[in-house]
Design a protein around this motif. Sequence first.
Motif, short mmCIF file in Angstrom:
data_model
loop_
_atom_site.label_atom_id
_atom_site.label_comp_id
_atom_site.label_asym_id
_atom_site.label_seq_id
_atom_site.Cartn_x
_atom_site.Cartn_y
_atom_site.Cartn_z
N SER B 32 -1.36 11.25 11.53
CA SER B 32 -1.63 10.06 11.50
C SER B 32 -2.54 10.21 10.10
O SER B 32 -2.58 9.72 9.21
CB SER B 32 -2.38 9.94 12.54
OG SER B 32 -3.68 10.80 12.32
N ALA B 33 -2.49 11.29 9.86
CA ALA B 33 -3.51 11.68 8.28
C ALA B 33 -2.41 11.34 7.11
O ALA B 33 -3.13 10.52 6.09
CB ALA B 33 -4.21 13.55 8.19
N LEU B 34 -0.98 11.88 7.55
CA LEU B 34 -0.69 11.63 6.43
C LEU B 34 0.29 9.71 6.25
O LEU B 34 -0.14 9.20 5.46
CB LEU B 34 0.44 12.47 6.87
CG LEU B 34 1.93 12.75 5.50
CD1 LEU B 34 1.47 12.94 4.15
CD2 LEU B 34 2.99 12.83 5.80
N VAL B 35 0.39 9.00 7.86
CA VAL B 35 0.30 8.30 7.45
C VAL B 35 -1.24 7.52 6.83
O VAL B 35 -0.58 6.63 6.09
CB VAL B 35 0.85 7.19 8.17
CG1 VAL B 35 0.34 5.94 9.12
CG2 VAL B 35 2.43 7.95 9.57
N MET B 36 -2.46 7.56 7.07
CA MET B 36 -3.57 7.01 6.53
C MET B 36 -3.40 7.00 4.40
O MET B 36 -3.83 6.15 4.22
CB MET B 36 -4.82 6.83 7.47
CG MET B 36 -4.57 6.04 8.56
SD MET B 36 -5.87 7.45 9.39
CE MET B 36 -6.19 8.84 9.93
N PHE B 37 -3.07 8.71 4.70
CA PHE B 37 -3.14 8.53 3.33
C PHE B 37 -1.98 7.87 2.35
O PHE B 37 -2.42 7.17 1.13
CB PHE B 37 -2.71 9.98 2.45
CG PHE B 37 -2.83 10.85 2.19
CD1 PHE B 37 -1.67 10.97 1.02
CD2 PHE B 37 -4.24 11.49 0.98
CE1 PHE B 37 -1.96 11.20 -0.91
CE2 PHE B 37 -4.51 11.59 -0.34
CZ PHE B 37 -3.39 11.71 -0.66
N LEU B 38 -1.10 7.85 3.20
CA LEU B 38 -0.06 6.63 2.42
C LEU B 38 -0.36 5.69 2.11
O LEU B 38 -0.42 4.86 1.09
CB LEU B 38 1.07 6.68 3.18
CG LEU B 38 2.02 8.09 2.54
CD1 LEU B 38 3.18 8.29 3.68
CD2 LEU B 38 2.14 8.34 0.99
N LEU B 39 -0.99 4.94 3.12
CA LEU B 39 -1.06 3.38 3.07
C LEU B 39 -2.40 3.85 2.16
O LEU B 39 -2.56 2.52 1.44
CB LEU B 39 -2.38 3.09 4.88
CG LEU B 39 -0.45 3.22 5.61
CD1 LEU B 39 -1.18 2.29 6.98
CD2 LEU B 39 0.31 1.01 5.11
N LEU B 40 -3.63 3.97 2.44
CA LEU B 40 -4.94 4.79 1.28
C LEU B 40 -4.42 4.01 0.06
O LEU B 40 -5.28 3.33 -0.58
CB LEU B 40 -5.65 5.97 1.68
CG LEU B 40 -7.01 6.01 0.71
CD1 LEU B 40 -7.58 6.08 1.99
CD2 LEU B 40 -6.74 6.85 -0.05
N ALA B 327 3.42 -2.61 0.10
CA ALA B 327 4.50 -2.56 1.25
C ALA B 327 5.02 -1.81 1.16
O ALA B 327 6.10 -1.12 2.08
CB ALA B 327 5.56 -3.89 0.68
N VAL B 328 5.90 -0.96 0.05
CA VAL B 328 6.92 0.76 -0.35
C VAL B 328 5.71 1.70 0.39
O VAL B 328 6.12 2.14 1.28
CB VAL B 328 6.79 0.47 -1.38
CG1 VAL B 328 7.08 2.27 -2.10
CG2 VAL B 328 7.48 -0.12 -2.52
N PHE B 329 4.65 1.33 0.49
CA PHE B 329 3.71 2.87 0.44
C PHE B 329 3.41 2.34 2.32
O PHE B 329 3.81 3.27 3.03
CB PHE B 329 2.17 3.00 -0.07
CG PHE B 329 2.58 3.40 -0.87
CD1 PHE B 329 2.75 3.00 -2.28
CD2 PHE B 329 2.07 5.12 -1.09
CE1 PHE B 329 1.68 3.60 -3.34
CE2 PHE B 329 1.88 5.70 -2.46
CZ PHE B 329 1.83 4.83 -3.66
N ALA B 330 3.43 1.56 2.62
CA ALA B 330 3.42 1.01 4.04
C ALA B 330 4.85 1.60 4.51
O ALA B 330 5.21 1.83 6.34
CB ALA B 330 3.25 -0.49 4.15
N LEU B 331 5.67 1.22 3.70
CA LEU B 331 7.24 1.42 4.50
C LEU B 331 7.37 3.11 4.75
O LEU B 331 8.08 3.91 5.84
CB LEU B 331 8.22 0.79 4.09
CG LEU B 331 9.65 0.86 4.31
CD1 LEU B 331 10.01 0.29 5.50
CD2 LEU B 331 11.20 0.68 2.95
N LEU B 332 6.81 4.18 3.75
CA LEU B 332 6.95 5.60 3.64
C LEU B 332 6.15 5.92 5.10
O LEU B 332 6.84 6.68 6.02
CB LEU B 332 5.70 5.44 2.41
CG LEU B 332 7.64 5.54 1.61
CD1 LEU B 332 6.73 6.13 -0.07
CD2 LEU B 332 8.13 7.10 1.45
#
Lengths: 233, 467
Positions: B32-40, B327-332
């Motif tokens: 979740s930290a990684l996911v939120m980091f990418l979205l951030l 969108a690219v970051f969200a996909l990642l």
Amino acid sequence: MIELRNVNKIYGKGDGAVHALKDVNITVHDGKFTAILGKSGSGKSTLMNIIGALDSPTSGEVFADGKCLTALSQNELAAYRNKTTGFVFQSFYLEPTFTVLENVAMPLIIAGMKRKEREERARAVLEKLGLGDKIKKRASELSGGQKQRVSIARALVHEPSLVLADEPTGNLDSKNGSEVMALLREIADSGKSVVLVTHNHADAACADEVIFLKDGVAAMRGPLLPGEDPYGG
Amino acid sequence: MKITDTFRVSCHNIRHNLGRTALTTAIVAIVSALVMFLLLIGVSFRENLLTVARYAFSVSGATYTMSGAQVLDFHNNINVGPITEEEYALYKERAEAHREVCGDDVAQTNSLSLLESLNDAFLFFTGNFRGFQDTTTDDGWWVTPPVIYAKSFSSVPAGITFREGRSWTPADSGSNAIFVSREIQRRAENGGHIVHAGDEVLLLNLGKEQQLASFTIEGFFEGDDTPFYIGMDKLFELTSASDSLYVKTISMHFDPPAGAYDYDATYASMKSFTEEMSAALEQDYEMADLPGADIFIMLFSDITRRFVNNFVDQMRLVDVLSSIVIAVFALLAFLVLLLSVGSVANSVIISVDKNKKFFGMMKAVGLNARGLRGLVMSELLLIVTVGVLIGIALLYALFPVANSIIVTLFDYLWSAELLPFAVSALIPVWLPLSTVAFFLLLTMLFARGSIRKIASQDVMVTLSEVA
């Protein structure tokens, strides 16, 4: 009163199908101690499960005080069991990590009773069964006899009208087994209906009525006579 | 079964399977930290980009200043004067309703500024070209028909020929020289007015600032009815079949706020405002028969289109580009989530399997399918929520890294010295909530088969499997 009309239970399909119960027509009378007696594989546990609404027949109908159980949904049957029936299993089925009190209170938790109230009721039942000092112990810390008494307490805590016991003495020594049978007799004498499943004719001798099962066919009769061996031995 | 008891039982189960639960929670936390980091990173990039773009477009000029909403009003048989108090009040009332559009300059009536902003295109009116009288008064300008429109070009497209008078030269650009289209000349003649090269024409400027400018028609040009596209992209003509002409101008000036705002909504508000104004001011008059009736729409749509083309379109483009980035970051982020959610779901499946006897006993004493699903869901919710909370803590620990990435990126794209504000990473409120929601949703999808099986299985089958 529980009535079974033309009940059949078949497991599997085709050539491999097992006809566990064949056109069973029996009645479990209110306030009576009824024993279902039969050898291993005779279908007695299946019969108990159908009486207790744990299982549904393949055909036929089951009535409880005039209400057709076979027409109820799974959720309705669950609610019926929570309100009306208590079960005592051979393997106890206590949750080892829960305390004795928590195990006994389980039907009341499912019923949505408040914590204080359910703990009071569970405590009262345990005291009555002589387990008042074991309330805070984990179920895994108890002996076999104590576990079965806790199981009986759980079966009684929600004041069901029907108690079903499936080979309750099967994993107990004779002393504990006798104590458990005496308890069941006491429960029946208090006005509840008790159904005992057993292969042991000595245990069945405690009952008011006996349903004798052989190869899925049931026959109702009165109590066993002292010393009578229903298997013809 | 009460919700509190459901969670109590789940907490109990978690406590007695601490090792497995801790491992699952750790996986959830890291993922979740990684996911939120990418979205951030994606969200911060987008928000900062929009802010920088808004600033850049505003600095580049008044391209998003709607510098003129011209209200044309044809009225018969009245002498022309400046905008009446009633009309001014009406304008103000409408403008108040569109305060965000009009800003503080509620009712500028300086048509000279309007004309300047129209890139040398302007209106003028004239009557008898040879015997034109000075009809100015202290109150404003008078207009007498006919109206002939002409303009001074900033450039002349190829293929335009001139007859009568001289041809246009680049020196005429920005000058007072007037060239009239042949079509206008013909229409004037049809109306009984003869127009020649050398005729003097008067610029009438209605409004609070009174200006009179005199021009000489230098020549005529052949062209179609709507020849040139310069400045506002539309060359228009005014003719009047009436005895008098009443023209007034009201300009609007819009400065968008420094912060984020909905420019599409602003444009829509500006458009509806100008349409309301024109509808309000024309309602007393019969516009249908007047050839200039189309001017309203042309003018408004022209000016608002200019606004759109210059600013809203640019901002939309930036919006689209930044949305692609996010969108690219969200996909990642989604892929990372998808790859790891299997292990969390596996934990649920193991939990269900290990607790089969417990669930069987609960079902025997009356727990229904919904209650059983609630037990599983509550355990999952606890694990995922705690995991994401730890993940948020990790994210805050990583925030300086994210901030550094954003600052470095924008410093590379635009020098930081050029920006009057600081770019930074930002954590939107929805980020942790949506991460929990997605984790739960995906895990339940992965584990649903196992949960459905235990929920629907016959009680005695369940118990017999573990007996």
